[in-house]
Design a protein around this motif. Sequence first.
Motif, mmCIF file in Angstrom:
data_model
loop_
_atom_site.group_PDB
_atom_site.id
_atom_site.type_symbol
_atom_site.label_atom_id
_atom_site.label_comp_id
_atom_site.label_asym_id
_atom_site.label_seq_id
_atom_site.Cartn_x
_atom_site.Cartn_y
_atom_site.Cartn_z
ATOM 1 N N LEU A 1 0.649 0.375 13.583
ATOM 2 C CA LEU A 1 0.539 0.280 12.124
ATOM 3 C C LEU A 1 -0.668 -0.555 11.714
ATOM 4 O O LEU A 1 -1.284 -0.307 10.684
ATOM 5 C CB LEU A 1 1.826 -0.323 11.533
ATOM 6 C CG LEU A 1 3.084 0.538 11.625
ATOM 7 C CD1 LEU A 1 4.272 -0.193 11.021
ATOM 8 C CD2 LEU A 1 2.886 1.883 10.929
ATOM 9 N N TYR B 1 -4.130 -1.002 8.734
ATOM 10 C CA TYR B 1 -3.966 -2.187 7.875
ATOM 11 C C TYR B 1 -5.008 -2.191 6.759
ATOM 12 O O TYR B 1 -6.184 -1.911 7.008
ATOM 13 C CB TYR B 1 -4.076 -3.457 8.733
ATOM 14 C CG TYR B 1 -3.964 -4.733 7.926
ATOM 15 C CD1 TYR B 1 -2.798 -5.047 7.245
ATOM 16 C CD2 TYR B 1 -5.053 -5.603 7.833
ATOM 17 C CE1 TYR B 1 -2.692 -6.198 6.506
ATOM 18 C CE2 TYR B 1 -4.960 -6.770 7.097
ATOM 19 C CZ TYR B 1 -3.780 -7.062 6.434
ATOM 20 O OH TYR B 1 -3.684 -8.207 5.695
ATOM 21 N N GLY C 1 1.208 3.503 2.176
ATOM 22 C CA GLY C 1 1.883 3.696 3.460
ATOM 23 C C GLY C 1 3.156 2.880 3.593
ATOM 24 O O GLY C 1 4.097 3.282 4.285
ATOM 25 N N ASP C 2 3.181 1.706 2.930
ATOM 26 C CA ASP C 2 4.382 0.866 2.982
ATOM 27 C C ASP C 2 5.590 1.615 2.428
ATOM 28 O O ASP C 2 6.683 1.562 2.998
ATOM 29 C CB ASP C 2 4.191 -0.418 2.171
ATOM 30 C CG ASP C 2 3.118 -1.301 2.785
ATOM 31 O OD1 ASP C 2 2.790 -1.086 3.965
ATOM 32 O OD2 ASP C 2 2.631 -2.198 2.081
ATOM 33 N N ARG D 1 0.856 -1.193 0.000
ATOM 34 C CA ARG D 1 0.000 0.000 0.000
ATOM 35 C C ARG D 1 0.885 1.234 0.000
ATOM 36 O O ARG D 1 2.090 1.153 0.237
ATOM 37 C CB ARG D 1 -0.887 0.016 1.248
ATOM 38 C CG ARG D 1 -1.670 -1.245 1.464
ATOM 39 C CD ARG D 1 -2.989 -1.159 0.753
ATOM 40 N NE ARG D 1 -3.510 -2.525 0.556
ATOM 41 C CZ ARG D 1 -4.724 -2.771 0.081
ATOM 42 N NH1 ARG D 1 -5.520 -1.778 -0.235
ATOM 43 N NH2 ARG D 1 -5.129 -4.011 -0.085
ATOM 44 N N ILE E 1 4.112 -3.250 7.847
ATOM 45 C CA ILE E 1 4.011 -3.577 9.270
ATOM 46 C C ILE E 1 5.234 -4.381 9.703
ATOM 47 O O ILE E 1 5.837 -4.122 10.748
ATOM 48 C CB ILE E 1 2.698 -4.340 9.546
ATOM 49 C CG1 ILE E 1 1.503 -3.422 9.245
ATOM 50 C CG2 ILE E 1 2.648 -4.823 10.997
ATOM 51 C CD1 ILE E 1 0.147 -4.086 9.336
ATOM 52 N N ILE F 1 6.827 4.080 4.855
ATOM 53 C CA ILE F 1 7.639 3.453 5.906
ATOM 54 C C ILE F 1 9.044 3.160 5.384
ATOM 55 O O ILE F 1 10.044 3.487 6.032
ATOM 56 C CB ILE F 1 6.962 2.155 6.405
ATOM 57 C CG1 ILE F 1 5.683 2.495 7.171
ATOM 58 C CG2 ILE F 1 7.915 1.354 7.297
ATOM 59 C CD1 ILE F 1 4.860 1.299 7.565
ATOM 60 N N PHE G 1 -1.440 0.460 5.058
ATOM 61 C CA PHE G 1 -0.292 -0.446 5.124
ATOM 62 C C PHE G 1 -0.697 -1.878 4.791
ATOM 63 O O PHE G 1 -1.816 -2.299 5.077
ATOM 64 C CB PHE G 1 0.315 -0.440 6.536
ATOM 65 C CG PHE G 1 0.600 0.927 7.078
ATOM 66 C CD1 PHE G 1 1.532 1.754 6.465
ATOM 67 C CD2 PHE G 1 -0.069 1.387 8.202
ATOM 68 C CE1 PHE G 1 1.788 3.017 6.967
ATOM 69 C CE2 PHE G 1 0.181 2.659 8.703
ATOM 70 C CZ PHE G 1 1.112 3.471 8.089
#
Lengths: 127, 167
Positions: free
Chosen positions: B94, B98, A8-9, A6, B107, A12, B102
């Motif tokens: 995180l 989900y 957000g990954d 996603r 995660i 990160i 993410f």
Amino acid sequence: MQLKPRAGDYVIIAAIIITAVLMAFLFLENDSIEKVAVITHNNTVLDTVRLDRVNDRYTLNYQGEYPGTIEAENGRIRFSHAECPDQVCVRTGWISRPGQIAVCLPAGIIVKIEGNVTDEDIDIIVR
Amino acid sequence: MKKLTLNSMLISLAVVLSYAERFIPLDLIVPLPGIKLGFANIVTMFALFFLGIPSAITVTVLRCLLASLLFGGMSSLLYSLSGAFFALNVMILLKLGYNKFFSLLGISMGGAAAHNTGQIIMASLMMRNTAIFSYLPFLLLTGLGTGLITAVITVNLFRIIEKTNSV
């Protein structure tokens, strides 16, 4: 279920890489002619070695639960022998640049090279 | 009762995985203190996603305790608990995002980075020396790789479980 990253990954991953690179630069020190290896055990200094002035060979045997030997020669220093279980300290090998460290976590020993010392060892400079 | 059995099984599985990964010594390739694959995190993620936060905390704490008693020591308990504490907290946070923000990849990687950070903080406290922090950038970068590996394994595990509907 698929491993579909996603948005957000990527945030990160980027955050981790940026943090790592910034920290690496923070710890980077310029190479210098004067090099002092500071050997500490739980923040007590066991010994300091002027690496640029080791003529022959320097060795230090430390005791404790996991004893070992640190050796230095012309500009570099390493854990040459250790009785700790993981042997990470020995495998780190020679370190020679200011800012570099070699650590034996089980024994609690840190060897850190510092550069550009203001040195009391120098008695007189002749030009 | 079923949950108790499942929790106990997960704890023993995590202990076995912590032991098994000693036979894949990553520090032979990259000599960094504290570097490891983090297979036990597969179990933590499973507990977190299928059994909930209390289960994940129980499994993680008891896994650290048992693994240290069996093949570590007092200092290894402090290292693994501090790493696990940081990793679990970050993964719980995180997980709130989900599927929306993410996947398991983020995660798992976030958990690995938190684990390394926690361990370095504990190491610097125990050695009363902040020099050890200069290893953190390298541990963070290797954590991306190990986080990816555990994420791939965990996704496949979850896929099998969902297919057989066995939990």
